[in-house]
Write a protein that holds these residues in place. Structure first.
Motif, PDB file in Angstrom:
ATOM      1  N   ILE A  84       0.848  -1.200   0.000  1.00 31.01           N
ATOM      2  CA  ILE A  84       0.000   0.000   0.000  1.00 31.01           C
ATOM      3  C   ILE A  84       0.882   1.247   0.000  1.00 31.01           C
ATOM      4  O   ILE A  84       1.421   1.642   1.038  1.00 31.01           O
ATOM      5  N   PRO A  85       1.075   1.862  -1.158  1.00 27.69           N
ATOM      6  CA  PRO A  85       1.830   3.125  -1.190  1.00 27.69           C
ATOM      7  C   PRO A  85       1.140   4.167  -0.306  1.00 27.69           C
ATOM      8  O   PRO A  85      -0.078   4.330  -0.358  1.00 27.69           O
ATOM      9  N   GLN A  86       1.927   4.838   0.527  1.00 28.99           N
ATOM     10  CA  GLN A  86       1.350   5.802   1.453  1.00 28.99           C
ATOM     11  C   GLN A  86       0.937   7.091   0.743  1.00 28.99           C
ATOM     12  O   GLN A  86       1.683   7.634  -0.069  1.00 28.99           O
ATOM     13  N   MET A  87      -0.273   7.525   1.023  1.00 33.45           N
ATOM     14  CA  MET A  87      -0.781   8.801   0.521  1.00 33.45           C
ATOM     15  C   MET A  87      -1.352   9.535   1.720  1.00 33.45           C
ATOM     16  O   MET A  87      -2.522   9.423   2.033  1.00 33.45           O
ATOM     17  N   GLN A  90       3.351  10.304  -8.492  1.00 23.05           N
ATOM     18  CA  GLN A  90       3.162   9.113  -7.669  1.00 23.05           C
ATOM     19  C   GLN A  90       2.207   8.133  -8.350  1.00 23.05           C
ATOM     20  O   GLN A  90       2.456   6.923  -8.380  1.00 23.05           O
ATOM     21  N   LEU A  91       1.115   8.647  -8.907  1.00 24.45           N
ATOM     22  CA  LEU A  91       0.162   7.782  -9.600  1.00 24.45           C
ATOM     23  C   LEU A  91       0.806   7.096 -10.804  1.00 24.45           C
ATOM     24  O   LEU A  91       0.560   5.924 -11.094  1.00 24.45           O
ATOM     25  N   LEU A 126       8.912   1.286  -6.481  1.00 24.54           N
ATOM     26  CA  LEU A 126       8.050   2.336  -5.940  1.00 24.54           C
ATOM     27  C   LEU A 126       8.876   3.464  -5.337  1.00 24.54           C
ATOM     28  O   LEU A 126       8.596   4.639  -5.536  1.00 24.54           O
ATOM     29  N   ASN A 127       9.895   3.080  -4.536  1.00 22.80           N
ATOM     30  CA  ASN A 127      10.791   4.054  -3.893  1.00 22.80           C
ATOM     31  C   ASN A 127       9.995   5.143  -3.177  1.00 22.80           C
ATOM     32  O   ASN A 127      10.247   6.334  -3.325  1.00 22.80           O
ATOM     33  N   SER A 162      10.816  -7.355  -3.054  1.00 25.73           N
ATOM     34  CA  SER A 162      11.973  -6.445  -2.999  1.00 25.73           C
ATOM     35  C   SER A 162      12.020  -5.539  -4.219  1.00 25.73           C
ATOM     36  O   SER A 162      12.284  -4.332  -4.110  1.00 25.73           O
ATOM     37  N   ASP A 163      11.740  -6.103  -5.390  1.00 19.86           N
ATOM     38  CA  ASP A 163      11.774  -5.303  -6.609  1.00 19.86           C
ATOM     39  C   ASP A 163      10.619  -4.304  -6.668  1.00 19.86           C
ATOM     40  O   ASP A 163      10.775  -3.183  -7.176  1.00 19.86           O
TER      41      ASP A 163
END
Length: 786
Positions: A561-564, A573-574, A614-615, A608-609
C-alpha cells in the motif's frame, strides 16, 4: 509454518460458533473458507420468531457482519453451495464450478424443513418457517391476505402463529396430536398454554391429519382426512426439520438419521468433521442451540490439537418465545415407575409447576406462568444435585424479596444457558466496563445473544447490581489459563523484574503452559512493546522499514500500500504506481475507503523489486495500530474549504504512523457539520465548525454503531493535534490489551481523561513519551532493515 486450509460448509450458527472458538484458541493456525447456501451473512435463526412478532429487526439478528469476516481473514462465499466432496483428493466442489482444497473440513449443513408429502405444497402461499427469506415472505403476505393456517403445534409453529397474529392475520393452528408441544409439556401445561393463546386470539384444531392444500396457482384452503376443510390465504408448514445429510451421504460419510460422529465430532473419514443439526451423536440428533455450541467447543479444541474431554451430550431445555406467555421445560417431564413428580397449580394466578425426580435427584421440570426459577432448577439438574435432605416442596419457592432471586445465586450459576455465561462473568463485565443495559451485556459476554430467553434474568441482575443491596465482590480473572496472575499483576511483575521477552515472562512468572496460548502470547508481546518500544513483535505482516512493508493475504501473496498521507497524491506518484503494476503484472489494484491504493496479489519473490521500483513510503496499518485517517472532500455536498481537514489528516498520519495501540484505532476528519467522514462513529472524530474543531472520542462504526462522546469544543488546529496525540498515548499506557476506546473511556471516565489532557504539563509529558516511543521504534526498524 504454512497455514492449514480449513473449509466450513455452512454459514449458520453452529459452524460459525465453532470457527469463533478456533479463532480464540489458535487464531493464526488456519486459512479459513466458509460456504453458505443462503445469500445472507451469519444470523441468529432462533430470533426469527422475534422478528416476525415485531420485537426485533433483521439487522439486529445478524451475528457477524462482513467486516468481521474480513478482519478474521475468512474467505466467505454466500449464495454458493458445496455439491461434492472428494475425500481422497481432499477437495470440495461448488455449484458455481469452483474447486477448493482442504486440510480439515467441517460439515455444518444444518437441517431442512420437512414438508408434508401431500398434494398442493408447491402452490404459491405455502411456505416453511426456517430462513430470513421465509420470514420476509410471511411479513409480505400479511400485508395482502387475511387468513393463515399454521400446520404444527410445536414450538416453531406456535411462535410463527403468534407472529402472524401480531401482523394482523386470522390464524388457525392445525395439530395432528391432542396437545400443544407434546415433546416438551405434560397435558396440564399444554392445556393451560392453549387457553392462554386462545385468549390472545389464536384458534386451534387438534387430531387433524392434513390431506391436501386446495386452490389453483395460489393456496385457497386446507383439506383434512376426516373430510373437513378450512379456508386459507397462507399456509405455514412447521411440522419439523430433517438433518441435511445428502452431501455427506453422497460423499461416503457414514449416516443414519444424521451424520454419525464420535465424541470429538469426527466422522468415519479422516480430516472430515461435522457439527450442529446435521449430526447424530450416540443416536441423538439435537435441534437446539445449547448442544450445538457445546459441540463446537469440543470440535474447535480437537481441530487445534488441544487435549479435551469429549462431547457427552446435553440436557435439553425449551422456552417458548412468545411475548407475555411464560413457558419453560427441561429434561424429563413424564412420570412412570421410575420417575416421580411434585406438582402445584395456582389457578388464581395462572401458575403451574411440576418437578420430576429420579430418587434423590431432580431430572426435569415444567413451568407455566412463572418461569423465574428456571435457571436455578436447570443448574440443579445439570449438576445432578442430591436433594435427599431437602424438603421437596421448598424447591418451588422462588428466592425472592427486595434483592430479587438473582441475589441468592452463586457467581458460578449460569444465567445464559445457550452461551454458558455465569452470573459472575456478567457482574465482572458490569463492574469493569460499565455495562448498564441488556444490549451492552450481550456485546460484552454473549449473554442473551442466542435464544434471548435469559433477557429478563439479565435485566434483573443489572437492577440488582445497580441497587444499594449489591455488595458482591468478584475475583479478578487471570490473564489466561496459562497463569494464575491477573493481567494487571503480569504487567506489574514485568516492570518490576525488567522482563523483556515473552519467553522470559513465561519462565520467570512460572507459566503453567510454557509455550503460552493464543490469549497470552499477543498480550505479552503488546505489553513488552509498550514497556520496551524497541521490541519487535511478529505479526502477519512483513514490516521492515517505512519503504518495505507488505500484508500477507490468504492465498500466500502480499498487498503493498503506497502511502498517501491524508489521501493526497500527485501525478508522479500515480504514474509510478501504474508503472509498477504493469511491470509486475499486478492486475488487482483497488482504491479503498481509507483513500489508499492497494496493490494486491504481489508475489513474495517480487516484493523487494516492487519496493525498489516504488521508492516511496508504504502504509503499514495491519493489526492493532493507528489506522489511516478517513477524510471526505464532498464538493457535491457543500462548498466549504476542505483543505484544512485534509492537511490536518496529513499531519496526524505523519505523527502517528506505525504506532501500536491496544486495539486498532480509527480516525475520521470532516471539514464541516455534514460529517462526510463519519467522524462521530470513529474512535477519534474531528469535525470543523466556524469556531474551530470539535473532537469526539469512543465511537464505533461496526455492526452495532456507537456514537462518540464530545471530548473538546472550539479547538485550534495545533491544539487538536496535541490533544489527539495525548489521548492516544494515554490510551496506550492505561488501556488493557484489546480494550476498545469506548470500553476504556467507560472504565476510566471521560471527565478524568479531560482532566489529564487539559492539564498542559501532563499533556506535554504524554507527548514526550509518545515521541520517545516513536524514536526507539524507528531506530529499531532502521537497525533491522540494514
Amino acid at each position: 509454518m504454512k497455514k492449514q486450509k480449513l473449509v466450513l460448509i455452512g454459514n449458520g450458527m453452529a459452524g460459525v460458533r465453532c470457527i469463533e472458538e478456533i479463532l480464540r484458541v489458535a487464531p493464526h493456525s488456519f486459512e479459513m473458507t466458509i460456504f453458505g447456501t443462503e445469500p445472507h451473512l451469519n444470523y441468529n435463526r432462533i430470533q426469527l420468531s422475534s422478528v416476525l412478532q415485531g420485537c426485533t429487526t433483521f439487522n439486529d439478528i445478524t451475528i457477524h457482519d462482513r467486516n468481521w469476516y474480513d478482519e478474521q481473514n475468512i474467505n466467505l462465499f454466500t449464495g454458493e453451495t458445496v455439491i461434492k466432496i472428494d475425500p481422497e483428493k481432499q477437495v470440495v466442489k461448488t455449484n458455481k464450478n469452483r474447486d477448493f482444497s482442504y486440510d480439515r473440513l467441517i460439515i455444518a449443513t444444518g437441517s431442512v424443513p420437512y414438508l408434508l408429502p401431500i398434494t398442493g405444497t408447491n402452490k404459491e402461499g405455502v411456505i416453511a418457517f426456517r430462513t430470513i427469506d421465509d420470514c420476509q415472505k410471511m411479513i409480505e403476505a400479511a400485508k395482502h391476505y387475511k387468513k393463515a393456517v399454521v400446520i404444527g403445534g410445536g414450538v416453531l409453529g406456535l411462535e410463527a402463529a403468534f407472529g402472524l397474529l401480531n401482523l394482523g392475520m386470522e390464524v388457525t393452528v392445525v395439530h395432528n396430536g391432542r396437545n400443544l408441544m407434546e415433546r416438551q409439556l405434560d397435558e396440564r401445561a399444554a392445556k393451560l398454554l392453549q387457553t392462554e393463546l386462545e385468549k390472545q386470539g389464536l384458534r386451534f384444531l387438534f387430531d387433524k391429519e392434513t390431506k391436501e392444500i386446495n386452490g389453483n396457482s395460489r393456496v385457497g384452503g386446507v383439506s383434512f382426512k376426516d373430510g373437513t376443510e378450512i379456508p386459507a390465504d397462507l399456509v405455514v408448514m412447521a411440522v419439523g426439520v430433517r438433518p441435511n445429510i445428502r452431501l455427506a451421504k453422497d460423499s461416503g460419510i457414514d449416516t443414519n438419521r444424521a451424520i454419525i460422529v464420535n465424541d470429538y465430532l469426527e466422522t468415519n473419514i479422516p480430516n472430515i468433521y461435522a457439527v450442529g443439526e446435521c449430526v447424530e451423536h450416540q443416536g441423538i440428533v439435537y435441534g437446539l442451540v445449547k448442544p450445538l455450541f457445546d459441540q463446537g467447543k469440543v470440535l474447535a479444541k480437537r481441530i487445534c490439537g488441544l487435549e479435551c474431554k469429549g462431547y457427552e451430550g446435553t440436557i435439553l431445555s425449551t422456552q417458548l418465545k412468545i411475548s407475555g406467555v411464560d413457558v419453560f421445560s427441561v429434561g424429563q417431564f413424564t412420570c412412570d415407575e421410575r420417575f416421580k413428580s411434585i406438582e402445584i397449580h395456582d389457578e388464581l394466578d395462572g401458575v403451574y409447576k411440576k418437578l420430576v425426580f429420579d430418587e434423590s435427584k431432580l431430572v426435569g421440570a415444567v413451568l407455566f406462568g412463572d418461569t423465574s426459577d428456571r435457571t436455578r432448577l436447570l443448574d440443579m439438574i445439570l449438576k445432578k444435585q442430591n436433594v435427599s435432605d431437602v424438603e421437596k416442596v421448598t424447591l418451588f419457592q422462588a428466592l425472592r424479596g427486595a434483592e430479587g432471586s438473582v441475589a441468592s445465586m452463586s457467581p458460578s450459576e449460569i444465567i445464559c444457558n445457550c452461551n454458558s455465561v455465569p452470573k459472575g462473568e456478567i457482574i465482572e463485565a458490569v463492574l469493569k466496563t460499565g455495562c448498564s443495559t441488556v444490549e451492552q451485556v450481550k456485546k460484552c459476554t454473549k449473554a442473551s445473544a442466542s435464544c434471548g430467553g435469559c433477557k429478563p434474568l439479565v435485566s434483573e441482575l443489572l437492577t440488582y447490581i445497580q441497587s444499594d443491596e449489591f455488595d458482591e465482590v468478584i475475583e479478578q480473572k487471570t490473564l489466561c489459563f496459562c497463569t494464575s496472575l491477573t493481567e494487571d499483576d503480569v504487567v506489574y511483575e514485568m516492570q518490576m523484574k525488567g522482563l523483556s521477552s515473552v519467553q522470559e515472562v513465561m519462565d520467570v512468572l512460572d507459566w503453567h503452559n510454557k509455550t503460552g496460548c493464543a490469549t497470552c502470547l499477543p498480550a505479552l508481546a503488546y505489553y513488552i512493546g509498550m514497556i520496551y518500544p524497541e521490541y519487535e513483535s511478529q505479526q502477519e505482516t512483513l514490516f521492515v522499514s517505512e519503504k518495505m512493508s507488505a500484508i500477507l493475504q490468504h492465498d500466500g501473496s502480499y498487498t503493498v500500500i503506497p502511502q498517501m498521507y491524508g489521501g493526497k497524491t500527485s501525478a508522479a506518484q500515480l504514474r509510478t504506481i501504474a508503472e509498477v503494476a504493469e511491470k509486475f503484472g499486478i492486475s488487482n489494484v483497488v482504491v479503498t475507503s481509507e483513500q489508499r491504493i492497494h496493490l494486491m496479489g504481489v508475489k513474495e519473490e517480487d516484493l523487494s523489486d516492487v519496493w525498489a521500483a516504488l521508492n516511496m513510503t508504504v502504509s503499514a496499518t495491519y493489526g492493532n495500530m493507528v489506522q489511516n485517517v478517513k477524510t471526505c472532500i464532498g464538493e457535491h455536498v457543500c462548498r466549504c474549504d476542505k483543505q484544512p481537514s485534509v492537511q490536518l489528516a496529513v499531519n496526524l498520519e505523519r505523527r502517528l504512523e506505525y504506532l501500536i495501540t491496544p486495539y486498532r484505532l480509527k480516525m475520521g476528519i470532516s471539514a464541516c457539520m455534514h460529517n462526510g467522514a463519519g467522524s462521530t462513529t470513529k474512535d477519534i472524530g474531528i469535525i470543523g465548525t466556524e469556531l474551530g474543531w470539535e473532537i469526539y472520542a469512543g465511537g464505533s462504526s461496526g455492526r452495532h454503531i456507537r456514537a462518540g462522546e464530545l471530548l473538546c469544543l472550539e479547538a485550534a488546529t495545533d491544539d487538536v493535534i496535541e490533544i489527539i496525540c495525548g489521548f492516544i498515548q494515554y490510551y496506550r499506557e492505561t488501556a488493557n490489551y484489546l480494550e476498545r476506546t469506548w470500553q476504556w473511556i467507560e472504565r476510566v471516565g471521560l471527565v478524568h481523561i479531560r482532566e489529564i489532557l487539559f492539564d498542559l504539563e501532563l499533556r506535554q509529558q504524554l507527548l514526550m513519551r509518545l515521541e520517545e516511543d516513536k524514536f526507539l521504534k524507528r531506530t529499531s526498524l532502521e537497525k533491522s532493515s540494514k
